[in-house]
Design a protein around this motif. Structure first.
Motif: not given
Length: 239
Positions: A26, A29-32, A169-170, A172, A217
């Motif tokens: 988080h 990186y940007r993790t959903s 980076r995103r 998921h 994605q």
């Protein structure tokens, strides 16, 4: 195969490593994350994720609502990184065949903890069309439910297998419905594992495709390397 048994990792190893996993997911990186409610809140759980990047294990670790001990290839347990992996409670495994790692994983599950495994055995397209029977053996012999985990974004497009994603980076991560497996009456151990392996593969592959559709994605382009290395051999296959 090796038979040397390692000690059960101490429970405190999860205390410091959990925040590190969260920071990776988080802040770096940007993790959903979706499907957390699908993870049983108590008792042993096997997390089975698809494998496209060397970051998959740490990202799954950081996204999970429960701490886990992840099977990591033994070559990583060297020098400073090896000390970090051991201190964080990860489990070394010889991918050429290591029943000791499976027995240790079963001990972890029998203690009511969680184990993470990337049953494709090596980085690839992440479609989970091939998995090893180690995860099936663990599920059948521990009684622990298997939660399929779709991991996307840790490698994209035609990136090399060793690519380090740029910070920000995103990603998921999606946790699917738990799958509980058992032996059928009169069924041999080998037949049970083959059937369980097929069910786990179908659940994981299906969940990956569902997650692609919902998240938008995609997986990386299929790699030309199609070699498959088992994560671990299965002890007492004929039970």
């Amino acid at each position: 195969m090796t038979d040397r048994r390692e000690k059960l990792p101490s429970g405190w190893t999860m205390t410091w490593s959990r925040p590190v996993g969260w920071i990776l997911d988080h802040l770096v990186y940007r993790t959903s994350v979706t499907g957390r409610d699908n993870v049983p809140t108590g008792g042993p759980v096997i997390f089975a994720g698809n494998h496209i990047s060397f970051l998959d294990g740490p990202v799954m670790f950081g996204a999970s609502p429960r701490p886990m001990h992840i099977l990591v290839k033994k070559e990583m347990f060297r020098g400073f990184l090896g000390r970090v992996l051991r201190a964080s409670g990860q489990l070394p495994v010889d991918r050429s065949g290591d029943r000791a790692a499976l027995l240790l994983s079963k001990d972890v599950l029998d203690a009511g903890r969680c184990v993470g495994i990337l049953p494709e055995g090596t980085r690839g397209s992440g479609q989970a069309t091939d998995i090893n029977n180690g995860v099936a053996w663990l599920a059948l012999n521990s009684g622990a439910p298997v939660v399929p985990v779709a991991i996307l974004g840790t490698r994209t497009g035609s990136e090399h297998l060793d690519t380090v994603p740029q910070p920000g980076r995103r990603f998921h991560v999606s946790f699917g419905n738990a799958l509980t497996l058992s032996r059928n009456p009169g069924e041999t151990g080998r037949a049970s594992m083959d059937r369980a392996g097929i069910e786990i593969r179908a659940a994981l592959a299906g969940h990956v495709q569902d997650t692609i559709q919902l998240s938008g994605q995609p997986l990386p382009h299929a790699d030309s390397r199609t070699d498959f290395t088992a994560v671990a051999g299965t002890p007492a296959d004929d039970h």
